[in-house]
Every structure is written in structure tokens, then in C-alpha cells.
Design an enzyme around this catalytic site. Structure first.
Site, PDB file in Angstrom:
ATOM      1  N   HIS A  33       0.857  -1.196   0.000  1.00 26.71           N
ATOM      2  CA  HIS A  33       0.000   0.000   0.000  1.00 26.71           C
ATOM      3  C   HIS A  33       0.890   1.241   0.000  1.00 26.71           C
ATOM      4  CE1 HIS A  33      -3.809   2.104   0.891  1.00 26.71           C
ATOM      5  NE2 HIS A  33      -3.107   2.865   1.713  1.00 26.71           N
ATOM      6  N   MET A  37       0.660  11.477  -0.853  1.00 27.54           N
ATOM      7  CA  MET A  37       0.039  12.683  -0.279  1.00 27.54           C
ATOM      8  C   MET A  37       0.668  13.924  -0.899  1.00 27.54           C
ATOM      9  SD  MET A  37      -0.183  11.725   3.739  1.00 27.54           S
ATOM     10  CE  MET A  37      -0.428  10.024   4.298  1.00 27.54           C
ATOM     11  N   MET A 138     -11.979   4.764   4.803  1.00 32.86           N
ATOM     12  CA  MET A 138     -10.970   5.256   5.745  1.00 32.86           C
ATOM     13  C   MET A 138     -11.484   5.087   7.172  1.00 32.86           C
ATOM     14  SD  MET A 138      -8.396   6.162   3.935  1.00 32.86           S
ATOM     15  CE  MET A 138      -7.398   6.720   5.333  1.00 32.86           C
ATOM     16  N   GLY A 145       0.035   8.222   9.673  1.00 32.70           N
ATOM     17  CA  GLY A 145      -0.026   6.852  10.178  1.00 32.70           C
ATOM     18  C   GLY A 145      -0.127   6.881  11.697  1.00 32.70           C
ATOM     19  N   GLY A 146      -0.379   5.729  12.279  1.00 31.00           N
ATOM     20  CA  GLY A 146      -0.345   5.601  13.735  1.00 31.00           C
ATOM     21  C   GLY A 146      -1.507   6.220  14.485  1.00 31.00           C
ATOM     22  N   ASP A 177      -8.618   1.279   5.975  1.00 29.61           N
ATOM     23  CA  ASP A 177      -7.296   1.910   6.084  1.00 29.61           C
ATOM     24  C   ASP A 177      -7.232   2.836   7.296  1.00 29.61           C
ATOM     25  OD1 ASP A 177      -4.838   3.075   5.674  1.00 29.61           O
ATOM     26  OD2 ASP A 177      -5.332   3.970   3.732  1.00 29.61           O
ATOM     27  N   GLY A 178      -6.380   2.458   8.253  1.00 28.48           N
ATOM     28  CA  GLY A 178      -6.080   3.339   9.374  1.00 28.48           C
ATOM     29  C   GLY A 178      -6.386   2.723  10.727  1.00 28.48           C
ATOM     30  N   GLY A 199      -0.157  -0.125   8.677  1.00 30.05           N
ATOM     31  CA  GLY A 199       1.152   0.517   8.646  1.00 30.05           C
ATOM     32  C   GLY A 199       1.910   0.205   9.912  1.00 30.05           C
ATOM     33  N   SER A 200       1.583   0.922  10.988  1.00 22.23           N
ATOM     34  CA  SER A 200       2.308   0.766  12.249  1.00 22.23           C
ATOM     35  C   SER A 200       2.298  -0.665  12.754  1.00 22.23           C
ATOM     36  CB  SER A 200       1.698   1.651  13.330  1.00 22.23           C
ATOM     37  OG  SER A 200       1.130   2.780  12.779  1.00 22.23           O
TER      38      SER A 200
END
Ligand code: DX5
Ligand code: ZN
Length: 217
Positions: A33, A37, A138, A145-146, A177-178, A199-200
Site C-alpha cells: 500500500h 500525499m 478510511m 499513520g499511527g 485503512d487506518g 502501517g504501524s
């Protein structure tokens, strides 16, 4: 329905991007992914098509490019040349040309997706269901992130999955996502998402392969 794990390289060291995607592939990720941005649609600037082109030779995994940019249509061709496989565009950035943009992405030979922010009605995705290869919901406000998972995302995922099922698209890919963690993954999958951005959770893991495995639920 197949669960796909899409680690976000936003949480990784960009200096090692090539090695990172090689490792993700070895550890069982399904997609890479890429959070693009532009500093306008969202405050930060991350990277663009050049990064995608740099990591392309390092993995066979599909590159899932999440465009958090205004006027995304001005970049489709660049992302195609860079080797993107999936391009997703925000409903909020497209206004009247969302369907047109999805068609453009497909006509360039890539898969297309539409994204909604947490405060955009989920119904805004309904018109895209037949055309879009993927719908992205989202679960945090985009940009960083995070962040903490927004719980109200769960009923939104349920509504979207139900709409897809009722309209003849039961296997449509629904990405979230998130803020996805090993603690909330079960409720996210149960609500109807099957493509999981993390991500994290993936990049902070002591054992990346195990964490990716556990995120499959
Ligand atoms: C947020 C990005 C996400 C984010 C996910 O704007 O679209 O992909 O990096 O990161 P985590 O999993 O850390 O919330
Ligand atoms: Zn993203």
C-alpha cells in the site's frame, strides 16, 4: 472471501524502500500500500510516482496506490508508467468526475478504487460499486499513520458490504485503512472488510511474518 493484507510503506524507512518491499513479499503480504500525499488534499507530502517506480523492480506484489491528492486524474498516466497495479481516488477529491476517473484508471489497464473519508456518507460509494474493483473506507482521517481506529467505521463497513451483497457484488473487495491492529482485526473482518491496510502494526512488529499472518484473522 479472500483476506488480503496490504502493509503501508508510510510507516517504513523510505531510504530502504526496495529492501522493505522485498521483505513484505517474503513475509506474506498480498499488496504493497503506497500512501501518496500532496500537501493539499492532506497536509503532509509523502512521495509520488517516482517512489512507485523505484520499488517496482523489487517486488511482484501488486502496488496499491492510495492517492490523497487533488486532481488525481492529472497523475494516472505517470502511475501507470511507474508500474502501479491499483489506483484509488478520494470521492472528496473528485466531485463530479469520480466515475469518469475510475473509467480512466481502468482504460489505462490498472485496477481502480474509490475512497471515502470518515465523515463522508458511505452512500457516496454506492454508484461506484459496479465499476470499481475496490472500495476503500478510511478508518482514520487521512494524512498520518499511527492514529486510533474510528469505531464508527464498523457500521459503515457493514452497510457497504450489505449493499454489495444485495446488488449482486458479494465478492467486491472492500479495503479498510487506518488504525488496524491485532486487537481490532476480528471486528474489522466481521464488519465486512477483506483488504486490510496496516502501517504501524506491521512495521512495529517484532516478527513481521507472524503479524501479517495474525492479521488474516
Ligand atoms: C493514512 C494512510 C494510511 C496509514 C495507515 O492517511 O492512508 O494508509 O498509513 O497507517 P496505520 O496502520 O499506522 O494507521
Ligand atoms: Zn492509505
Amino acid at each position: 472471501m479472500k483476506i488480503k493484507i496490504a502493509p503501508s510503506i508510510l510507516a517504513s524507512d523510505f531510504a530502504k524502500a526496495g529492501e522493505t518491499v522485498e521483505k513484505l513479499e517474503k513475509c506474506g503480504a498480498d499488496y504493497v500500500h503506497c500512501d501518496v500525499m500532496d500537501g493539499s488534499f492532506v497536509p503532509p507530502i509523502t512521495f509520488g510516482h517516482q517512489m512507485v517506480s523505484s520499488i517496482r523492480p523489487h517486488t511482484k506484489l501488486p502496488l496499491d496506490c492510495h492517492l490523497m491528492v487533488l486532481h488525481p486524474e492529472t497523475h494516472f498516466e505517470e502511475f501507470r508508467k511507474a508500474g502501479a497495479d491499483i489506483v484509488t481516488v478520494h470521492v472528496e477529491a473528485c466531485k463530479n468526475n469520480l466515475i469518469d476517473n475510475l473509467r480512466k484508471i481502468k482504460s489505462l489497464g490498472m485496477k481502480c478504487g474509490a475512497v471515502v473519508n470518515p465523515d463522508t456518507p458511505i452512500e457516496k460509494l454506492f454508484d461506484c460499486v459496479p465499476l470499481a474493483d475496490m472500495l476503500l473506507v478510511m478508518s482514520v482521517f487521512p494524512g498520518y499513520g499511527g492514529q486510533k481506529f474510528i469505531e464508527e467505521t464498523l457500521p459503515r463497513l457493514e452497510t457497504l458490504r450489505l449493499f454489495c451483497e444485495k446488488n449482486g457484488y458479494p465478492d467486491k473487495d472492500i479495503e479498510v485503512d487506518g488504525g488496524v491492529t491485532e486487537e481490532n482485526i476480528d471486528s474489522v473482518l466481521h464488519a465486512g472488510a477483506n483488504v486490510i491496510v496496516a502501517g504501524s502494526t506491521v512495521f512495529r512488529a517484532a516478527d513481521m511474518a507472524k503479524t501479517i499472518g495474525r492479521l488474516r484473522g
